[in-house]
Design a protein around this motif. Structure first.
Motif, short mmCIF file in Angstrom:
data_model
loop_
_atom_site.label_atom_id
_atom_site.label_comp_id
_atom_site.label_asym_id
_atom_site.label_seq_id
_atom_site.Cartn_x
_atom_site.Cartn_y
_atom_site.Cartn_z
N ALA A 9 -43.16 62.86 -15.86
CA ALA A 9 -41.85 62.54 -16.43
C ALA A 9 -40.75 62.50 -15.38
CB ALA A 9 -41.50 63.58 -17.50
N VAL A 10 -41.06 62.88 -14.11
CA VAL A 10 -40.03 62.90 -13.07
C VAL A 10 -40.50 62.11 -11.85
CG1 VAL A 10 -39.20 65.15 -13.85
CG2 VAL A 10 -40.87 65.04 -12.00
N SER A 11 -39.58 61.89 -10.92
CA SER A 11 -39.87 61.12 -9.72
C SER A 11 -40.69 61.94 -8.74
CB SER A 11 -38.55 60.70 -9.04
OG SER A 11 -37.85 61.84 -8.59
N PRO A 12 -41.32 61.28 -7.74
CA PRO A 12 -42.11 62.03 -6.74
C PRO A 12 -41.31 63.07 -5.98
CG PRO A 12 -42.62 59.68 -6.64
CD PRO A 12 -41.45 59.82 -7.57
N GLN A 13 -40.01 62.81 -5.78
CA GLN A 13 -39.20 63.73 -5.00
C GLN A 13 -38.91 65.05 -5.72
OE1 GLN A 13 -38.51 60.56 -5.54
NE2 GLN A 13 -38.57 59.56 -3.53
N LEU A 14 -39.13 65.08 -7.04
CA LEU A 14 -38.80 66.27 -7.83
C LEU A 14 -40.04 67.02 -8.29
CD1 LEU A 14 -35.84 64.93 -10.01
CD2 LEU A 14 -35.72 66.39 -7.99
N GLN A 15 -41.18 66.77 -7.65
CA GLN A 15 -42.40 67.43 -8.10
C GLN A 15 -42.35 68.94 -7.89
OE1 GLN A 15 -44.82 66.09 -9.88
NE2 GLN A 15 -43.63 64.21 -9.87
#
Length: 427
Positions: free
Chosen positions: A353-359
């Motif tokens: 549900a989120v972008s790769p940068q916010l994993q």
């Protein structure tokens, strides 16, 4: 190397697989130690020391409080420091926590440490060290996997890596039962401490870290949309489900141990001979769900969530009426099967549900939610079990699972937290 998702996904597959297995074994060490502590060490220890049952759960509750409050912090730190340092630090803290539990437990059993309040403070402080620092291991591991997988791979890879914890719960009870019977009640703590320190060293020296640290964490949070992530529409439903599942898991796990002791009329060290195999059956069911059913059936995350609630509900209802060991074993099988399906569902759903940068951020939030239920388990679980009605905790879990089934089935929007093919999925 650039910290974009694509470059991390393109990491060499042999190198990636070796790193994943190292994290798998790290989580296995935590799973084994936790199950040994819950199933074979702490409940019998508190009863031998004549501490009330709710104190045992309160030790876990305090640790869970710190776990939930610090997990998001370590998730963010893994963005700025890297996944490897956070995971290694957490494993080292885990080893220290088990060492202190071993020392204080031994002093209490030998009469050197006296007074229920003082014993409780020492044991709770030792366990809290795990909650404060080791909460970063799971989040860093999940984020590490998310960094290096495409959306299409993520559900199965996260299920694989988290199954390491489940493998540990299979090994832990049987290993603990053998150690307790042959060496002593506290021997699993010493063994776990040695393993944890060894895994910390292995992660620090052997885990390849290909992520560039972020120098300005505040600017990174603002630019990537990390602030207030927990209340965003795509993420919040998964966190609500995770909190409810952690409450159910905490009650069913902690109350189960005392229920076995009371229904089978066993105490102290003898209890480990019964609770250990029961938890092993439950953990095997988790493995069957995560390593066999999920890869073969390829269900949506939403389906895994509400579908996992059904066997959990069967296990909770069975515990209400169970009168013999066979029924208790069957209940653990259903509980393990349901947990094995539901946990990868919301974990990978939140990740997608989120972008790769916010994993790292979302992994920290998921791990935090996983521990929140254990904070109030003593009130909804062992306190009610001990002073109100021994069936009421299981009835409460059954009711909550009905709500969770309806919430996951009808409350989650279709497509949220699910893989949708697009141009950047060529990795």
């Amino acid at each position: 190397m650039s910290q974009t998702g694509d470059s991390l996904i393109d990491a060499p597959r042999p190198d990636r697989r070796g790193a994943f297995f190292l994290l798998f074994f790290s989580l296995m060490a935590i799973g084994a130690g936790n199950t040994m502590l819950i199933a074979a060490v702490l409940p019998p220890l508190t009863r031998e020391l004549n501490l009330p049952d709710w104190m045992a759960a309160s030790i876990f509750a305090l640790s869970a409080f710190f776990w939930s409050t610090t997990s998001p912090i370590w998730g963010k730190r893994s963005n700025t420091w890297g996944r490897r340092p956070v995971a290694a630090m957490g494993l080292a803290a885990y080893g220290m926590s088990m060492t202190l539990l071993f020392v204080f437990g031994g002093l209490a059993l030998n009469g050197v440490l006296q007074g229920s309040v003082l014993i409780f403070i020492c044991l709770a402080s030792s366990r809290s060290l795990f909650g404060i620092f080791s909460s970063g291991v799971n989040g860093a591991a999940q984020a590490y996997v998310a960094d290096r997988t495409s959306k299409a791979e993520r559900q199965s890879e996260i299920a694989l890596i988290t199954s390491g914890f489940s493998v540990g719960t299979v090994i832990g009870p049987a290993f603990a039962a053998a150690l307790v019977a042959t060496v002593g009640l506290l021997s699993p703590l010493a063994a776990t401490a040695v393993i944890a320190f060894g895994m910390a060293a292995a992660v620090w020296f052997r885990l390849p870290e290909q992520r560039d640290p972020v120098s300005d964490a505040t600017k990174f949070e603002d630019d990537m949309g990390g602030r207030g992530l927990w209340r965003s529409g795509p993420v919040l439903p998964f966190l609500i489900f995770a909190v409810c599942l952690s409450l159910v898991s905490g009650i069913l796990t902690q109350v189960f141990v005392f229920s076995v002791m009371d229904k089978l009329h066993v105490e102290g060290r003898q209890a480990a001979q019964f609770t250990g195999p029961a938890f092993t059956v439950g953990a095997l069911a988790v493995l069957m769900a995560q390593l066999v059913l999920i890869p073969r059936l390829k269900m949506k995350n939403k389906t895994l969530m509400w579908g996992g609630c059904l066997p959990l509900l069967a296990g909770a209802v069975l515990l209400i009426f169970a009168k013999d060991y066979a029924s208790l074993i069957l209940a653990q099988f259903f509980i393990g099967l349901g947990s094995g399906l539901a946990r990868p569902g919301f974990s990978s759903g939140a990740s997608l549900a989120v972008s790769p940068q916010l994993q790292g951020n979302v992994a920290g939030l998921v791990i935090s939610a996983n521990g929140m239920g254990f904070i109030i388990t003593p009130f909804f679980g062992l306190f009610v079990y001990e002073y109100v009605n021994p069936h009421l905790p299981f009835i409460f879990c059954a009711g909550l699972l009905v709500f969770m089934t309806l919430f996951a089935r009808f409350g989650l929007k279709d497509g949220v937290g699910e893989f949708i093919a697009d141009d950047d999925e060529s990795a």
